[in-house]
Design a protein around this motif. Structure first.
Motif, PDB file in Angstrom:
ATOM      1  N   PHE A  63     -31.446 -57.196  10.998  1.00 21.42           N
ATOM      2  CA  PHE A  63     -32.272 -57.458   9.805  1.00 21.42           C
ATOM      3  C   PHE A  63     -33.643 -57.979  10.210  1.00 21.42           C
ATOM      4  CE2 PHE A  63     -28.142 -58.262   7.325  1.00 21.42           C
ATOM      5  CZ  PHE A  63     -28.114 -56.945   6.893  1.00 21.42           C
ATOM      6  N   SER A  64     -33.656 -58.954  11.146  1.00 21.14           N
ATOM      7  CA  SER A  64     -34.936 -59.525  11.567  1.00 21.14           C
ATOM      8  C   SER A  64     -35.826 -58.445  12.139  1.00 21.14           C
ATOM      9  CB  SER A  64     -34.732 -60.585  12.652  1.00 21.14           C
ATOM     10  OG  SER A  64     -33.894 -61.572  12.177  1.00 21.14           O
ATOM     11  N   LEU A  96     -41.027 -67.725  10.404  1.00 21.31           N
ATOM     12  CA  LEU A  96     -39.819 -68.360   9.869  1.00 21.31           C
ATOM     13  C   LEU A  96     -38.578 -67.557  10.241  1.00 21.31           C
ATOM     14  CD1 LEU A  96     -40.606 -69.634   6.271  1.00 21.31           C
ATOM     15  CD2 LEU A  96     -39.846 -70.935   8.235  1.00 21.31           C
ATOM     16  N   LEU A  97     -38.718 -66.243  10.096  1.00 24.31           N
ATOM     17  CA  LEU A  97     -37.599 -65.346  10.347  1.00 24.31           C
ATOM     18  C   LEU A  97     -37.153 -65.451  11.799  1.00 24.31           C
ATOM     19  CD1 LEU A  97     -36.369 -63.479   8.359  1.00 24.31           C
ATOM     20  CD2 LEU A  97     -37.713 -61.630   9.255  1.00 24.31           C
ATOM     21  N   VAL A 106     -43.867 -65.552   7.132  1.00 26.62           N
ATOM     22  CA  VAL A 106     -42.481 -65.123   6.971  1.00 26.62           C
ATOM     23  C   VAL A 106     -41.908 -64.674   8.313  1.00 26.62           C
ATOM     24  CG1 VAL A 106     -41.010 -63.356   5.944  1.00 26.62           C
ATOM     25  CG2 VAL A 106     -42.690 -64.523   4.547  1.00 26.62           C
ATOM     26  N   ILE A 151     -30.691 -62.788   5.554  1.00 21.45           N
ATOM     27  CA  ILE A 151     -30.621 -63.209   6.955  1.00 21.45           C
ATOM     28  C   ILE A 151     -30.156 -64.659   7.042  1.00 21.45           C
ATOM     29  CG2 ILE A 151     -32.022 -63.666   9.006  1.00 21.45           C
ATOM     30  CD1 ILE A 151     -33.653 -61.184   8.177  1.00 21.45           C
ATOM     31  N   GLU A 166     -27.794 -60.104  12.211  1.00 26.11           N
ATOM     32  CA  GLU A 166     -28.958 -60.962  12.004  1.00 26.11           C
ATOM     33  C   GLU A 166     -30.159 -60.412  12.772  1.00 26.11           C
ATOM     34  OE1 GLU A 166     -27.933 -65.033  12.444  1.00 26.11           O
ATOM     35  OE2 GLU A 166     -30.018 -65.657  12.237  1.00 26.11           O
ATOM     36  N   VAL A 179     -35.344 -68.746  12.257  1.00 23.48           N
ATOM     37  CA  VAL A 179     -33.980 -68.746  11.730  1.00 23.48           C
ATOM     38  C   VAL A 179     -33.053 -67.955  12.649  1.00 23.48           C
ATOM     39  CG1 VAL A 179     -32.549 -67.873   9.848  1.00 23.48           C
ATOM     40  CG2 VAL A 179     -34.636 -69.122   9.336  1.00 23.48           C
ATOM     41  N   THR A 180     -33.529 -66.793  13.113  1.00 22.35           N
ATOM     42  CA  THR A 180     -32.702 -65.971  14.000  1.00 22.35           C
ATOM     43  C   THR A 180     -32.398 -66.719  15.291  1.00 22.35           C
ATOM     44  OG1 THR A 180     -33.855 -64.081  13.100  1.00 22.35           O
ATOM     45  CG2 THR A 180     -32.525 -63.687  15.033  1.00 22.35           C
ATOM     46  N   VAL A 227     -37.235 -56.215   9.336  1.00 25.29           N
ATOM     47  CA  VAL A 227     -38.256 -56.875   8.512  1.00 25.29           C
ATOM     48  C   VAL A 227     -39.521 -57.114   9.328  1.00 25.29           C
ATOM     49  CG1 VAL A 227     -38.791 -58.940   7.197  1.00 25.29           C
ATOM     50  CG2 VAL A 227     -36.552 -57.897   6.977  1.00 25.29           C
ATOM     51  N   PHE A 254     -34.935 -61.980   3.539  1.00 22.76           N
ATOM     52  CA  PHE A 254     -34.954 -63.240   4.267  1.00 22.76           C
ATOM     53  C   PHE A 254     -33.741 -64.089   3.886  1.00 22.76           C
ATOM     54  CE2 PHE A 254     -37.065 -67.462   4.951  1.00 22.76           C
ATOM     55  CZ  PHE A 254     -37.061 -67.367   6.325  1.00 22.76           C
ATOM     56  N   LEU A 291     -32.274 -69.934  15.678  1.00 22.87           N
ATOM     57  CA  LEU A 291     -31.302 -70.981  15.342  1.00 22.87           C
ATOM     58  C   LEU A 291     -29.887 -70.438  15.350  1.00 22.87           C
ATOM     59  CD1 LEU A 291     -32.753 -73.096  12.410  1.00 22.87           C
ATOM     60  CD2 LEU A 291     -32.375 -73.717  14.782  1.00 22.87           C
TER      61      LEU A 291
END
Lengths: 433, 408
Positions: B26-27, B293-294, B290, A318, B23, B297-298, B30, A315, B300
């Motif tokens: 990764f998202s 949130l992830l 999580v 990222i 990005e 963030v992505t 996860v 996280f 954003l």
């Protein structure tokens, strides 16, 4: 110079409030999440007895019959039968050693109006307090002679002393356990090793509220206390724990030098050989585990916590990638400004430094906010239904580490945009205006 | 669509495009794994025990003063009779281990008296003959226990222990006698034990050993003294459970000598289940948090970069509009661009997700990530990308063609 860069950075950050807020927020969330899980990891993987670091060892032998034995693959079970525990205690030359098991004792306080209750109990030998270096508030442990004469003495935990005696010196008073009066000879100062390494294969509770009573093994057995675990490897009379073919004790030894460890290992193997010759044991394997190996082997750090830490670090990664992207966007938008500064004589190094200062400010703010988020995260962990909940606190080292991580993450994120900024050619930018 | 043009334009923003791709990758990796862990936890939390949990309450009583075995057993029978008289209670038993309780008892079970025969560790419920009815277990073959099946706990330690019948779970029956009926056969646990019945499902009190062994269980008709067990009461109406607990405690307190009777040691089986799975529930919620949130963030990151691109390309957009591109064309341009970047990220993310899953499989005995998680993860990120780009893209459609005439 730095002051000028700071002014420039603050000005630029103020100009793009939304973008700045986004960057600080993403960085803070990533740092908050990873600090929360790393703190939990750190708490859980600590050495439970720091004053005996590298000196505590756990011997294991294998009493199972030969069937289903695969040489080199079958691991000895963690607990010992009474015969093996006592046999190894007698045969050993360890500096200090202790054998123990856990139980739940029904306790009847003598004070009026107190109801009987269950207390988590350790049944052990006199070596417990020395081997594990337990601190005493009042009095002390009991002696080998008291062990041998099966005297009814006990050591109580600070929490129990507060509950029953209001924290006053209770040495000499007695408590009724299993229908007999046990005289208190010592009161421990608050002592709660985390993880509670000696309990991992007994009750399997490594964290959380600690034990209340410490009773001499032989006397407690005579009075009918049972071990909380009993794993039997053969048929026989299970009602008499001293002769039952069951594993219910663990043994810990303190070995202070590598020569001593070597000797103990040799003793352990010759003990097993001798027992095989006598027909009591069958499998030749035996091992001596260090505290570290023991904690790893028993998975003292729960898998969930490892997975959470991995996720939080992913996280954070990222979030850093995201911050790079946003910083880059912001910096490219300012090509004109950079062109002007370059044309007025600013060197590439100066532009680079200016942008790195800006990143550092973002990093620091992200760190401060991340710290707040980490505190909130740890508060959340403390309210989770897990046994280690009460341990989740940020310590000064993690506190400092948070800032280092935050600033380096931001600087790392700032490297690429700053480099892009300093290679901007001044002429086209000025012309474009 | 002008995919070729879009790619050519992206070549001028290699780094920014690469960052978004990474990005998203990764998202995606996860999120696929997190969703999978969440679903395994949910599945675990909803495993049935075979018992009718909503109708059960349990009360444990400790003894303080030691008394003779006969007196303790007599006290147990008195307690059972008194508990049975409570209104709203249909069945009562005393069992050595309760579902989701902390204690678990095992015997190694084999199909021959030879001590070297291959054996399986199977958990054993020891209770008087009412256990099957109290738990509400479904007997699918053979019969339940009869009063004359029962032996006393003390007699198990005799030189020649009495031969007692056993009832086993269907999963254990299938394991021991694949393709055959288990009823009437003999297994060796406490000497030879004849199987008189098979219940549809009964599980270990708590997870122990290999995952498949969770469904192996056997029941012996043993008259156990109360300090070694827990009183289990079946109520007629689930709404009355708390009422029944209160009455049971007062009945047990009134009756007999100094004993440990406390609300602390009484609970409904439903509460026991909730407590047992609380860590799984917490982990599922945490992972879900999580994921959210992830995604945030992505999103954003995509919003930040695309809005920057739109600002940077105002002039180009103006030229395109001036030479005849409609607003719709501009919108599709940015959406296609985002779709291409997201797709690249998703492909990379799938590979990463698979890698992470391999790692988890090795270290945490997680099963293989089912195939259908990949399209789900891809869909989530495609939608996310399209939503994040929408604001900036709509802004781009409002760039007037006249911009083209101004200096670049």
């Amino acid at each position: 110079m730095l002051k000028y860069y700071l002014q420039l950075a603050l000005l630029s950050l103020r100009q793009h409030r939304v973008l700045t807020a986004l960057m600080v927020l993403t960085l803070a969330v990533g740092i908050g999440a990873s600090m929360t899980t790393l703190t939990v990891m750190r708490v859980l993987s600590g050495d439970p007895v720091p004053s005996r670091q590298g000196q505590l060892f756990h011997p294991e032998v294998d009493p199972w019959p030969m069937d289903r034995y695969v040489a080199g693959q079958t691991q000895p079970p963690p607990n010992l039968s009474y015969a093996d525990a006592m046999g190894l205690m007698h045969a050993s030359r360890a500096t200090q050693q202790v054998t123990l098991t856990t139980s739940r004792a029904k306790l009847l306080p003598h004070a009026n109006g107190e109801h009987p209750f269950f207390a988590d109990t350790v049944m052990t030998t006199h070596g417990f307090f020395g081997t594990f270096d337990t601190p005493f508030e009042y009095g002390g442990g009991w002696s080998q002679a008291q062990d041998d004469s099966r005297e009814r003495v006990m050591v109580i935990a600070d929490a129990l002393n507060r509950k029953l005696f209001g924290g006053t010196n209770s040495v000499g008073k007695s408590l009724r356990v299993a229908g007999h009066d046990y005289r208190i000879v010592g009161v421990l100062a608050p002592w709660d090793p985390q993880p509670r390494f000696y309990d991992l294969t007994l009750r399997g509770r490594g964290y959380g509220a600690g034990d209340m009573l410490y009773m001499p093994l032989e006397a407690a057995l005579d009075d009918g206390l049972h071990s909380s675990t009993m794993n039997c490897y053969d048929s026989g009379d299970f009602s008499k724990p001293r002769v039952a073919p069951c594993m219910w004790l663990t043994l810990w030894v303190r070995l202070t030098s590598s020569a001593q460890q070597r000797d103990y290992r040799a003793m352990l193997h010759s003990y097993v050989k001798q027992q095989i010759a006598m027909g009591r044991l069958h499998r030749p394997d035996a091992r001596l585990m260090s505290m570290r190996q023991w904690l790893d082997d028993r998975q003292a750090v729960p898998d969930d916590v490892r997975v959470q830490t991995g996720m939080a670090l992913g996280f954070l990664l990222i979030c850093i990638v995201n911050t790079i992207g946003l910083l880059l966007a912001k910096c490219l938008r300012r090509s004109r400004e950079i062109g002007t500064r370059r044309a007025l004589g600013a060197s590439r190094a100066a532009i680079f430094a200016q942008f790195m200062v800006e990143s550092a400010i973002v990093g620091l703010s992200g760190g401060v906010l991340g710290l707040v988020l980490a505190e909130i995260g740890l508060w959340g962990v403390r309210h989770q239904p897990v046994s280690y909940a009460s341990l989740a606190h940020l310590d000064p080292l993690m506190f400092a580490f948070t800032f280092v991580v935050a600033v380096s993450a931001a600087l790392l994120a700032g490297l690429l945009p700053a480099w892009r900024a300093c290679v901007v050619a001044p002429a086209p930018q000025l012309k474009a205006g | 669509m002008h995919i070729r043009h879009i790619l050519a334009a992206l070549r001028h923003h290699r780094i920014a495009a690469l960052l978004i791709t990474l990005e998203i990758a990764f998202s995606c990796a996860v999120i696929c794994n997190a969703l999978f862990v969440i679903s395994t936890r949910l599945e675990r939390m909803h495993r049935p025990t075979g018992a009718d949990e909503t109708h059960l309450v349990e009360v444990r009583v400790g003894h303080v003063a030691r008394r003779s075995a006969e007196a303790t057993l007599a006290q147990t029978h008195t307690d059972l009779a008194a508990l049975r008289r409570i209104s709203g209670v249909s069945h009562v038993t005393l069992v050595n281990q309760t579902l989701f309780g902390s204690s678990i008892s095992f015997s190694s079970v084999s199909l021959s008296s030879d001590s070297n025969a291959p054996s399986t560790a199977v958990t054993q419920y020891m209770a008087d003959v009412n256990l099957i009815d109290t738990l509400g277990l479904k007997v699918v073959a053979g019969r339940g226990f009869r009063p004359d099946d029962q032996v006393t706990d003390a007699s198990l330690n005799d030189k020649n222990p009495p031969q007692m019948p056993v009832i086993i779970s269907q999963a254990l029956a299938k394991h021991l006698f694949p393709g055959q009926s288990a009823v009437g056969k003999t297994l060796y646990a406490f000497g030879p034990n004849r199987i008189v019945g098979v219940v549809k499902r009964l599980v270990q009190p708590r997870d122990f050993g290999a995952p498949g062994e969770y469904e192996y269980a056997m029941v012996f008709p043993v008259d156990t003294p109360y300090p070694q067990g827990t009183y289990l009461l079946r109520v007629r109406d689930p709404a009355q459970r708390q009422q029944v607990i209160k009455q049971a405690l007062s009945v047990l307190k009134k009756d007999g000598p100094l004993r440990l009777v406390s609300p602390k040691y009484a609970r409904t089986t439903e509460a026991a289940r909730a407590k047992y799975y609380s860590a799984d529930r917490a982990m599922a919620w945490l992972l879900a948090g999580v994921c959210v949130l992830l995604l945030g963030v992505t999103a954003l990151g995509i919003v930040g970069l695309t809005s920057f691109w739109v600002t940077q390309r105002r002039h180009q957009i103006g030229i395109r509009r001036a030479i005849g591109a409609t607003r719709r064309d501009i919108l599709t341009y940015f959406q296609t661009e985002n779709f291409l970047i997201a797709s690249a990220g998703i492909v990379l993310g799938m590979a990463l997700a698979y890698g992470i899953n391999l790692l988890l499989m090795q270290r945490y005995e997680l099963p293989r990530l089912p195939f259908y998680y990949f399209p789900v993860g891809a869909l989530v990120l495609w939608v996310l990308g399209q939503l994040s780009v929408l604001g900036a893209a709509l802004r781009a459609t409002h760039v007037p063609p006249v911009v083209a005439t101004r200096a670049a």
